[in-house]
Structures are given as C-alpha cells and as structure tokens.
Write a protein that holds these residues in place. Structure first.
Motif, PDB file in Angstrom:
ATOM      1  N   HIS A   5       0.833  -1.210   0.000  1.00 60.50           N
ATOM      2  CA  HIS A   5       0.000   0.000   0.000  1.00 60.50           C
ATOM      3  C   HIS A   5       0.866   1.257   0.000  1.00 60.50           C
ATOM      4  CE1 HIS A   5      -3.320   2.688   0.922  1.00 60.50           C
ATOM      5  NE2 HIS A   5      -2.615   3.167   1.955  1.00 60.50           N
ATOM      6  N   ASP A   6       1.900   1.262   0.843  1.00 62.15           N
ATOM      7  CA  ASP A   6       2.802   2.424   0.903  1.00 62.15           C
ATOM      8  C   ASP A   6       3.516   2.629  -0.420  1.00 62.15           C
ATOM      9  OD1 ASP A   6       2.022   2.744   3.519  1.00 62.15           O
ATOM     10  OD2 ASP A   6       3.803   1.774   4.378  1.00 62.15           O
ATOM     11  N   LEU A   7       3.978   1.525  -1.020  1.00 67.80           N
ATOM     12  CA  LEU A   7       4.640   1.635  -2.315  1.00 67.80           C
ATOM     13  C   LEU A   7       3.690   2.162  -3.384  1.00 67.80           C
ATOM     14  CD1 LEU A   7       6.782  -1.646  -2.382  1.00 67.80           C
ATOM     15  CD2 LEU A   7       7.622   0.705  -2.214  1.00 67.80           C
ATOM     16  N   SER A   8       2.439   1.692  -3.307  1.00 67.96           N
ATOM     17  CA  SER A   8       1.445   2.146  -4.284  1.00 67.96           C
ATOM     18  C   SER A   8       1.212   3.648  -4.157  1.00 67.96           C
ATOM     19  CB  SER A   8       0.139   1.381  -4.078  1.00 67.96           C
ATOM     20  OG  SER A   8      -0.854   1.829  -4.983  1.00 67.96           O
ATOM     21  N   GLU A   9       1.100   4.119  -2.909  1.00 73.73           N
ATOM     22  CA  GLU A   9       0.892   5.548  -2.706  1.00 73.73           C
ATOM     23  C   GLU A   9       2.123   6.339  -3.139  1.00 73.73           C
ATOM     24  OE1 GLU A   9      -0.211   6.142   1.361  1.00 73.73           O
ATOM     25  OE2 GLU A   9      -2.315   5.609   1.013  1.00 73.73           O
ATOM     26  N   SER A  10       3.307   5.802  -2.820  1.00 77.75           N
ATOM     27  CA  SER A  10       4.533   6.499  -3.231  1.00 77.75           C
ATOM     28  C   SER A  10       4.631   6.574  -4.744  1.00 77.75           C
ATOM     29  CB  SER A  10       5.754   5.786  -2.644  1.00 77.75           C
ATOM     30  OG  SER A  10       5.722   5.811  -1.241  1.00 77.75           O
ATOM     31  N   ARG A  11       4.304   5.491  -5.406  1.00 77.75           N
ATOM     32  CA  ARG A  11       4.366   5.482  -6.872  1.00 77.75           C
ATOM     33  C   ARG A  11       3.361   6.463  -7.457  1.00 77.75           C
ATOM     34  NH1 ARG A  11       3.425  -0.020 -10.213  1.00 77.75           N
ATOM     35  NH2 ARG A  11       1.298   0.313  -9.387  1.00 77.75           N
ATOM     36  N   ALA A  12       2.156   6.481  -6.846  1.00 77.18           N
ATOM     37  CA  ALA A  12       1.133   7.424  -7.347  1.00 77.18           C
ATOM     38  C   ALA A  12       1.586   8.866  -7.147  1.00 77.18           C
ATOM     39  CB  ALA A  12      -0.184   7.160  -6.616  1.00 77.18           C
ATOM     40  N   ALA A  13       2.193   9.110  -5.982  1.00 80.94           N
ATOM     41  CA  ALA A  13       2.684  10.478  -5.720  1.00 80.94           C
ATOM     42  C   ALA A  13       3.786  10.870  -6.695  1.00 80.94           C
ATOM     43  CB  ALA A  13       3.170  10.570  -4.274  1.00 80.94           C
ATOM     44  N   LEU A  14       4.676   9.907  -7.002  1.00 79.51           N
ATOM     45  CA  LEU A  14       5.767  10.171  -7.926  1.00 79.51           C
ATOM     46  C   LEU A  14       5.241  10.457  -9.324  1.00 79.51           C
ATOM     47  CD1 LEU A  14       8.779  10.305  -8.508  1.00 79.51           C
ATOM     48  CD2 LEU A  14       8.743   7.816  -8.856  1.00 79.51           C
ATOM     49  N   ILE A  15       4.259   9.674  -9.731  1.00 80.10           N
ATOM     50  CA  ILE A  15       3.675   9.875 -11.062  1.00 80.10           C
ATOM     51  C   ILE A  15       3.010  11.245 -11.145  1.00 80.10           C
ATOM     52  CG2 ILE A  15       1.873   9.066 -12.636  1.00 80.10           C
ATOM     53  CD1 ILE A  15       2.514   6.218 -11.726  1.00 80.10           C
ATOM     54  N   GLU A  16       2.282  11.596 -10.083  1.00 77.95           N
ATOM     55  CA  GLU A  16       1.618  12.908 -10.056  1.00 77.95           C
ATOM     56  C   GLU A  16       2.639  14.037 -10.082  1.00 77.95           C
ATOM     57  OE1 GLU A  16      -1.356  15.732  -9.989  1.00 77.95           O
ATOM     58  OE2 GLU A  16      -1.408  13.569 -10.425  1.00 77.95           O
ATOM     59  N   SER A  17       3.716  13.853  -9.358  1.00 74.24           N
ATOM     60  CA  SER A  17       4.774  14.867  -9.337  1.00 74.24           C
ATOM     61  C   SER A  17       5.397  15.051 -10.712  1.00 74.24           C
ATOM     62  CB  SER A  17       5.826  14.485  -8.313  1.00 74.24           C
ATOM     63  OG  SER A  17       6.914  15.385  -8.322  1.00 74.24           O
ATOM     64  N   GLU A  18       5.656  13.903 -11.374  1.00 74.82           N
ATOM     65  CA  GLU A  18       6.237  13.974 -12.723  1.00 74.82           C
ATOM     66  C   GLU A  18       5.257  14.622 -13.686  1.00 74.82           C
ATOM     67  OE1 GLU A  18       7.301  10.008 -13.669  1.00 74.82           O
ATOM     68  OE2 GLU A  18       9.149  10.027 -12.470  1.00 74.82           O
ATOM     69  N   ARG A  19       3.945  14.317 -13.516  1.00 77.18           N
ATOM     70  CA  ARG A  19       2.936  14.922 -14.408  1.00 77.18           C
ATOM     71  C   ARG A  19       2.898  16.449 -14.218  1.00 77.18           C
ATOM     72  NH1 ARG A  19      -2.263  16.460 -14.652  1.00 77.18           N
ATOM     73  NH2 ARG A  19      -2.510  16.193 -12.416  1.00 77.18           N
ATOM     74  N   GLN A  20       2.942  16.848 -12.970  1.00 81.63           N
ATOM     75  CA  GLN A  20       2.909  18.281 -12.687  1.00 81.63           C
ATOM     76  C   GLN A  20       4.151  18.988 -13.249  1.00 81.63           C
ATOM     77  OE1 GLN A  20       0.480  20.099 -11.455  1.00 81.63           O
ATOM     78  NE2 GLN A  20      -0.854  18.314 -10.982  1.00 81.63           N
ATOM     79  N   ALA A  21       5.294  18.284 -13.113  1.00 84.56           N
ATOM     80  CA  ALA A  21       6.532  18.888 -13.636  1.00 84.56           C
ATOM     81  C   ALA A  21       6.453  19.019 -15.146  1.00 84.56           C
ATOM     82  CB  ALA A  21       7.717  18.013 -13.223  1.00 84.56           C
ATOM     83  N   ALA A  22       5.854  18.000 -15.792  1.00 82.20           N
ATOM     84  CA  ALA A  22       5.737  18.061 -17.260  1.00 82.20           C
ATOM     85  C   ALA A  22       4.828  19.195 -17.703  1.00 82.20           C
ATOM     86  CB  ALA A  22       5.230  16.713 -17.771  1.00 82.20           C
ATOM     87  N   LEU A  23       3.728  19.356 -16.958  1.00 81.63           N
ATOM     88  CA  LEU A  23       2.801  20.447 -17.269  1.00 81.63           C
ATOM     89  C   LEU A  23       3.464  21.800 -17.065  1.00 81.63           C
ATOM     90  CD1 LEU A  23      -0.551  19.091 -15.760  1.00 81.63           C
ATOM     91  CD2 LEU A  23       0.046  19.296 -18.174  1.00 81.63           C
ATOM     92  N   GLY A  24       4.318  21.934 -16.030  1.00 87.03           N
ATOM     93  CA  GLY A  24       4.984  23.194 -15.745  1.00 87.03           C
ATOM     94  C   GLY A  24       6.003  23.524 -16.811  1.00 87.03           C
TER      95      GLY A  24
END
Length: 273
Positions: free
Chosen positions: A254-273
């Motif tokens: 569960h923790d890994l899943s949340e970490s992966r989701a957070a990482l993906i969201e962070s990368e998406r936000q960085a790409a949008l920026g």
C-alpha cells in the motif's frame, strides 16, 4: 481478520507435539498393559496349578501312607514305623510348599484346615501303630474293617474338598478374565490406537490449515506484489506470525502504491509546468 487469530505458531506446534506424544503414550501403555496382564495371568495360572498339584499329591500320599502302614502293621513288618515316618516327612514338606504358595487368607486357612485334619489322622494312626511289634485281635479286626480308613480320612476329605473348591473358583476367575480380555482386546486396542492416530491427523490438519496453507498464500502473494501488482492484497489468515507477515506485506504494498502514485503525479505536474 488478523485480530481474530489468537493461536500462535508456538501453540500450534505444541498441539502437534502433544498429539504425537498421546499416540506414543497410548501405544506404549496398551503394550505395557497387555504384557503385564499376560505375565500376571501366566504367573497366577502356574501358581494355581502348583497348588492343585500339591493338594492332589498330599491326598495321594496320605492314602498311600495309610495303606502301606496298615499292610506293614498286619504283616508285623519291623519297618512299619519307618514307612510311616517317611510318608509323614514327605507330606509335611508338601504342606510347607503349599503354605508358601498361598496368596490369600482364604487359601491359607484352607491349607491349615487340611493340615489340622492330617494331624488328627496322625493321632489315630499313632494309636493303632504305636506298638509295631504286637497286634492283638481287636486291633487286627479294626484294621481289617473297610470303614476304618474311610472314617480316618473323612475330616481330611472335607477340608480337601474345601481347598479344591477355592482353587476351582480362582481358576474360573482367571478363565473369565482371560475370556473378557480376549473378547474385548481385539477391539479396545485398535480403537485406542485409532483415536490417538486421529488426534495426530487432526493436529497435522490444523498445522496445514493454520500455517502451511497461509504461508504458501503469503509466498504467492509476495511474488505477485513483487511483479508490480501493488494493488494485490494477501489474506491475513493463519497463525499470528503468518497473519502479521501478510499484514506487513500488504502495508508495504500500500505504501509503495501511494509512493508510486505520488511520484507519477509529481512527474505529471513537472511536465505540465
């Protein structure tokens, strides 16, 4: 689900060990009881047979003593007293053996009754054969009377019959016990062993259900999660230790899943920026 599992692996193994010990104990106890019973029965049977033999031997020698003494007395045999004494010593020895082999107050009292009756016979014979070198007419006629020997041993025969009845009763008890054991042992012994085996099998089944099976499930679930399927959840079942392992792996996934989701969201936000 894990909170409902109160049994630990240590307790589970203890149950299995206790069941195995029960199997060993039942088998050992039954084998020991069987050997002890047959040893005791054999010993008691030999003892009873010895008592029967000695009782019959005493009676037989008593009659021979009377017959030999009467014959020797009528023939004015100078060795009549020696013959009489010889039989007396032999009968006394057999009475001593008989007393040593008794195992109850009833048996001992019966032997004493026979011995007292024999002493009474000796007194009568001492009166008749007190003087082995002179036989008057009255004594000779008394000896020749067929009822003489019968009257002399009448009391002894009564005590002898009492002893025979006691020994016959004891022998019958042994036979009844042997018959009972022979009838139920083929059922009782296998049934007891079968119950012990069932306990061991049930304990083994509990081990498989509470530890072996859940542990295999944890292993398979861990492999699935290791391939990246972090959403997979391992059933938290079995003993406490296995349940806690499954819970830890699920939490880690569960923790890994949340970490992966957070990482993906962070990368998406960085790409949008």
């Amino acid at each position: 689900m894990a909170s409902r599992r109160k049994r630990s692996l240590k307790n589970l193994l203890l149950i299995h060990e206790v069941a195995f010990l029960v199997l060993v104990a039942v088998t050992g106890i039954l084998s020991g009881l069987t050997a002890y019973y047959w040893q005791q029965t054999s010993t008691e049977t030999v003892r009873i047979n010895d008592l029967i033999y000695l009782t019959e031997q005493i009676r037989s020698e008593l009659f021979r003593q009377i017959q030999e003494a009467i014959r020797a007395r009528l023939l004015e045999d100078k060795h009549a007293v020696d013959v009489y004494s010889k039989y007396s010593r032999e009968i006394d020895d057999e009475f001593n053996k008989l007393r040593r082999n008794t195992a109850s107050a009833e048996e001992d009292n019966a032997v004493q009754g026979m011995q007292e009756a024999y002493r009474a016979i000796q007194k009568d014979m001492n009166k008749v054969f007190g003087d082995p070198y002179s036989v008057n007419y009255v004594v000779r006629m008394r000896i020749l009377d067929p009822r003489f020997a019968d009257n002399m041993v009448a009391r002894f025969e009564a005590r002898y019959n009492d002893m025979k009845a006691i020994l016959a009763q004891r022998h019958e008890q042994i036979e009844r016990t042997s018959e009972y054991w022979t009838r139920f042992a083929p059922v009782l012994i296998p049934a007891s062993i079968m119950i012990a085996i069932i306990l061991v099998l049930l304990a083994a089944r509990v081990v498989r259900r509470e530890f072996v099976g859940p542990m295999a499930t944890v292993k398979e679930g861990a492999m699935v999660i290791s391939r990246g399927q972090l959403a997979h959840r391992i059933p938290e079942q079995g003993v406490t230790e296995v349940s806690e392992i499954a819970e830890s792996i699920n939490r880690m996934a569960h923790d890994l899943s949340e970490s992966r989701a957070a990482l993906i969201e962070s990368e998406r936000q960085a790409a949008l920026g």
